[in-house]
Design a protein around this motif. Structure first.
Motif, PDB file in Angstrom:
ATOM      1  N   PHE A 177       0.655  -1.096  -0.201  1.00 54.38           N
ATOM      2  CA  PHE A 177       0.088   0.113  -0.077  1.00 54.38           C
ATOM      3  C   PHE A 177       0.962   1.255  -0.058  1.00 54.38           C
ATOM      4  O   PHE A 177       0.390   2.245  -0.735  1.00 54.38           O
ATOM      5  CB  PHE A 177      -0.882  -0.089   1.288  1.00 54.38           C
ATOM      6  N   LEU A 178       1.932   1.212   0.606  1.00 55.25           N
ATOM      7  CA  LEU A 178       2.930   2.320   0.656  1.00 55.25           C
ATOM      8  C   LEU A 178       3.395   2.564  -0.703  1.00 55.25           C
ATOM      9  O   LEU A 178       3.623   3.495  -1.109  1.00 55.25           O
ATOM     10  CB  LEU A 178       3.893   2.151   1.600  1.00 55.25           C
ATOM     11  N   THR A 179       3.861   1.527  -1.516  1.00 58.19           N
ATOM     12  CA  THR A 179       4.248   1.599  -2.908  1.00 58.19           C
ATOM     13  C   THR A 179       3.121   2.247  -3.717  1.00 58.19           C
ATOM     14  O   THR A 179       3.583   3.180  -4.595  1.00 58.19           O
ATOM     15  CB  THR A 179       4.426   0.316  -3.402  1.00 58.19           C
ATOM     16  N   ILE A 180       2.132   1.698  -3.514  1.00 61.12           N
ATOM     17  CA  ILE A 180       0.925   2.500  -4.367  1.00 61.12           C
ATOM     18  C   ILE A 180       0.545   3.946  -4.227  1.00 61.12           C
ATOM     19  O   ILE A 180       0.671   4.465  -4.989  1.00 61.12           O
ATOM     20  CB  ILE A 180      -0.461   1.484  -4.085  1.00 61.12           C
ATOM     21  N   ASP A 181       0.775   4.309  -3.004  1.00 63.52           N
ATOM     22  CA  ASP A 181       0.501   5.480  -2.485  1.00 63.52           C
ATOM     23  C   ASP A 181       1.811   6.492  -3.261  1.00 63.52           C
ATOM     24  O   ASP A 181       1.613   7.546  -3.301  1.00 63.52           O
ATOM     25  CB  ASP A 181       0.788   5.640  -0.954  1.00 63.52           C
ATOM     26  N   LEU A 182       3.019   5.800  -3.073  1.00 63.89           N
ATOM     27  CA  LEU A 182       4.383   6.650  -3.492  1.00 63.89           C
ATOM     28  C   LEU A 182       4.227   6.867  -4.960  1.00 63.89           C
ATOM     29  O   LEU A 182       4.599   7.766  -5.478  1.00 63.89           O
ATOM     30  CB  LEU A 182       5.483   5.816  -3.031  1.00 63.89           C
ATOM     31  N   LEU A 183       3.865   5.959  -5.680  1.00 64.97           N
ATOM     32  CA  LEU A 183       3.447   5.903  -7.081  1.00 64.97           C
ATOM     33  C   LEU A 183       2.515   6.770  -7.228  1.00 64.97           C
ATOM     34  O   LEU A 183       2.711   7.599  -8.515  1.00 64.97           O
ATOM     35  CB  LEU A 183       3.216   4.497  -7.682  1.00 64.97           C
ATOM     36  N   ALA A 184       1.533   6.968  -6.597  1.00 65.81           N
ATOM     37  CA  ALA A 184       0.362   8.128  -6.746  1.00 65.81           C
ATOM     38  C   ALA A 184       0.956   9.405  -6.810  1.00 65.81           C
ATOM     39  O   ALA A 184       0.668  10.311  -7.566  1.00 65.81           O
ATOM     40  CB  ALA A 184      -0.890   7.578  -5.965  1.00 65.81           C
ATOM     41  N   MET A 185       1.728   9.519  -5.557  1.00 68.58           N
ATOM     42  CA  MET A 185       2.228  10.962  -5.277  1.00 68.58           C
ATOM     43  C   MET A 185       3.389  11.383  -6.323  1.00 68.58           C
ATOM     44  O   MET A 185       3.494  12.422  -6.847  1.00 68.58           O
ATOM     45  CB  MET A 185       3.011  10.979  -4.148  1.00 68.58           C
ATOM     46  N   ALA A 186       3.955  10.435  -7.068  1.00 70.88           N
ATOM     47  CA  ALA A 186       4.792  10.461  -8.177  1.00 70.88           C
ATOM     48  C   ALA A 186       4.032  10.918  -9.196  1.00 70.88           C
ATOM     49  O   ALA A 186       4.664  11.695 -10.267  1.00 70.88           O
ATOM     50  CB  ALA A 186       5.704   9.735  -8.494  1.00 70.88           C
ATOM     51  N   GLY A 187       2.877  10.492  -9.702  1.00 73.43           N
ATOM     52  CA  GLY A 187       1.966  10.767 -10.763  1.00 73.43           C
ATOM     53  C   GLY A 187       2.243   9.553 -11.820  1.00 73.43           C
ATOM     54  O   GLY A 187       2.024  10.126 -13.078  1.00 73.43           O
ATOM     55  N   ILE A 188       2.062   8.683 -11.422  1.00 67.34           N
ATOM     56  CA  ILE A 188       2.268   7.455 -12.233  1.00 67.34           C
ATOM     57  C   ILE A 188       0.877   6.905 -12.700  1.00 67.34           C
ATOM     58  O   ILE A 188      -0.043   6.654 -11.873  1.00 67.34           O
ATOM     59  CB  ILE A 188       3.081   6.467 -11.522  1.00 67.34           C
ATOM     60  N   PRO A 189       0.580   6.771 -14.041  1.00 64.66           N
ATOM     61  CA  PRO A 189      -0.675   6.314 -14.268  1.00 64.66           C
ATOM     62  C   PRO A 189      -0.877   4.671 -14.252  1.00 64.66           C
ATOM     63  O   PRO A 189       0.180   4.151 -13.916  1.00 64.66           O
ATOM     64  CB  PRO A 189      -0.751   6.476 -15.943  1.00 64.66           C
ATOM     65  N   PRO A 190      -1.972   4.199 -13.923  1.00 59.53           N
ATOM     66  CA  PRO A 190      -3.384   5.398 -13.797  1.00 59.53           C
ATOM     67  C   PRO A 190      -4.010   5.581 -12.316  1.00 59.53           C
ATOM     68  O   PRO A 190      -5.216   5.703 -12.379  1.00 59.53           O
ATOM     69  CB  PRO A 190      -4.411   3.831 -14.368  1.00 59.53           C
TER      70      PRO A 190
END
Length: 284
Positions: free
Chosen positions: A207-220
């Motif tokens: 879940f932390l990985t998903i959150d970090l990727l979201a903050m980085a702006g990775i689609p989708p």
């Protein structure tokens, strides 16, 4: 920050003679104001709101405050408090001060560039998770104030800005929850001690990985769509160069988010030993 804002409001009142936002807009549109008082008030008001928004150079309290505060306080400051500052700013500048946007919009554009660039570069050098999240929060504030720096009648800009404010609040709360759990499990907030935690604590690391990727702006992920709408709105208002700088900064941020993911899944260290579930975690 509150004192500077009140001081700025008092100067604006002296310039136009009213506190009503519609009346202020009417007087500014008709040129019925005192120039020197208005300019001074705008600078003070931007400084006061900038302190609450945590934009450079009014950001100095953020890293130490986040680092020294309980996770509940840090997450509140990163999410609720900052979001309210942006809401107040939108109300004041979009409803009351828009006739003189040619004065305050360039100031916000410069602050956005400085904030995004300085915060992302500073985040690259951080060794503690909470301080990295603090600098990340400052960088996201730089993205959000593009709402003011690229002022224009673009519905996509407003929608993108509001969406990014919401996504930033959600992402930061989730990041602090995960960081709080990992800190208790491994007994450290140092990034190097996250090495191997991805194999030892699979669920929270995922879940932390998903959150970090979201903050980085990775689609989708949602962070991508909020940035996409915001940056596209900036382009629509004619500030292509400002959107380009924001995109470059977003790419820079990917490095330090990816570094955390690398530590969790590809390195071996203290986190690898956290195989036993930690105690019940409270955000305190």
């Amino acid at each position: 920050g509150f004192g500077l804002s009140l001081f700025g409001i008092s100067f604006i009142f002296g310039a136009v003679g009213t506190f009503s936002l519609p009346d202020i807009a009417s007087k500014l549109a008709n040129g019925e104001y005192e120039y020197n008082l208005l300019y001074t008030g705008l600078v003070l008001l931007i400084s006061g709101l900038g302190f609450k928004m945590a934009i450079v150079p009014f950001h100095v309290w953020i890293p130490d405050t986040y680092d020294g505060s309980p996770n509940s306080i840090a997450s509140f400051l990163a999410a609720a408090s900052k979001s309210m500052a942006f809401a107040v700013g939108l109300r004041i500048f979009y409803h009351g001060l828009y006739p003189v946007s040619n004065i305050w919009s360039p100031l916000f554009a410069i602050l956005a560039i400085i904030t995004m660039t300085y915060a992302n570069l500073a985040a690259l050098a951080q060794t503690k998770m909470k301080r990295l999240l603090a600098w990340s929060s400052i960088a996201h504030a730089g993205y959000v104030i593009l709402l003011f720096g690229a002022y224009g009648l673009s519905q996509r800009l407003i929608a993108g800005g509001l969406f990014h404010i919401l996504m930033h609040a959600i992402m930061k709360v989730l990041a602090f929850v995960a960081a709080a759990y990992i800190t208790v499990v491994i007994g450290s907030d140092l990034l190097n001690d996250y090495a191997g935690i991805g194999r030892a604590q699979k669920i929270v690391s995922f879940f932390l990985t998903i959150d970090l990727l979201a903050m980085a702006g990775i689609p989708p992920l949602g962070g991508f769509w909020s940035k996409y709408l915001l940056f596209l709105g900036v382009v629509e208002t004619g500030y292509v160069w400002l959107a380009l700088i924001a995109v470059i900064n977003s790419a820079i941020s990917l490095y330090y988010y990816a570094r955390i993911i690398k530590l969790m899944y590809f390195d071996v260290g203290k986190g690898s030993e956290a195989t036993v579930a930690g105690p019940r975690i409270y955000l305190v």
